[in-house]
Design a protein around this motif. Structure first.
Motif: not given
Length: 214
Positions: A135, A141, A144, A146-147, A151
């Protein structure tokens, strides 16, 4: 280089996501303590609680590369692999301590093979790091985590549902597929480590040539 790393250590320490790591560590310990509170804990329950604890720790690890000042620190004369490696070096002893405490909390009578369950945890940790590193490399970002954590959680939920039985990863200790499943865990760990290594360097930015005025 060594002087720069020493100068960076304290600032990097202060910017690490200690709240996320602490929250995941405490939750993992609480999960590992459940078999001790049960009258007759089963190996099946224990191994799944340990897997959940490993996932929780991996979710916390997904935030380790979050850096609100990412675009500012990019100007520091230390390449990203060194900066990221420093963050990981500071977190690794803490993570290892959490996982050791998790294993020790589990009663020895129902504790699954330590090497195998640690392999599973290592693969989860490597996936979290690979996701965070990818990421950072592929996007702009700064945080990243949290993303990546979302996932990883979705992947953990969908994997048992989508993988065929012959490729099962989450098997019981007494299952005859236990050894084969951990061969697949080892492949997953190596694959995640390769992705992590490939995504560590800085992204090469190509500048388009400006037209020549005649």
């Amino acid at each position: 280089m060594r002087v720069l790393i020493r100068q960076l250590t304290l600032p990097v320490w202060r910017t690490l996501p200690w709240r996320a790591l602490l929250a995941s560590g405490v939750m993992a310990l609480l999960l590992a303590a459940i078999p001790r509170m049960a009258d007759d804990p089963s190996t099946w329950l224990t191994v799944n609680l340990l897997r959940t604890a490993a996932l929780v720790l991996a979710l916390g690890l997904a935030f380790v590369l979050d850096d609100p000042a990412r675009h500012t620190t990019a100007a520091v004369p230390v390449r990203r692999p060194v900066r990221s490696g420093l963050r990981l070096a500071l977190v690794a002893p803490v993570l290892a301590s959490w996982w050791t405490a998790v294993l020790l909390l589990v009663p020895s009578s129902v504790r699954p093979p330590v090497a195998d369950i640690t392999l599973e945890a290592g693969a989860a940790f490597a996936l979290a790091l690979a996701g965070a590193t990818a990421a950072i490399r592929l996007t702009d970002q700064a945080e990243p985590g949290q993303t990546v954590a979302a996932g990883l959680l979705v992947l953990a939920i969908l994997t048992p549902l989508l993988l065929p039985e012959s490729w099962a990863l989450f098997v019981a200790v007494e299952d005859k597929r236990w050894a084969a499943a951990h061969e697949r865990w080892a492949v997953l760990l190596v694959g995640a480590a390769v992705v992590w290594g490939l995504c560590m360097p800085e992204r090469i930015k190509h500048r388009s040539a400006s037209p020549v005025l005649r």
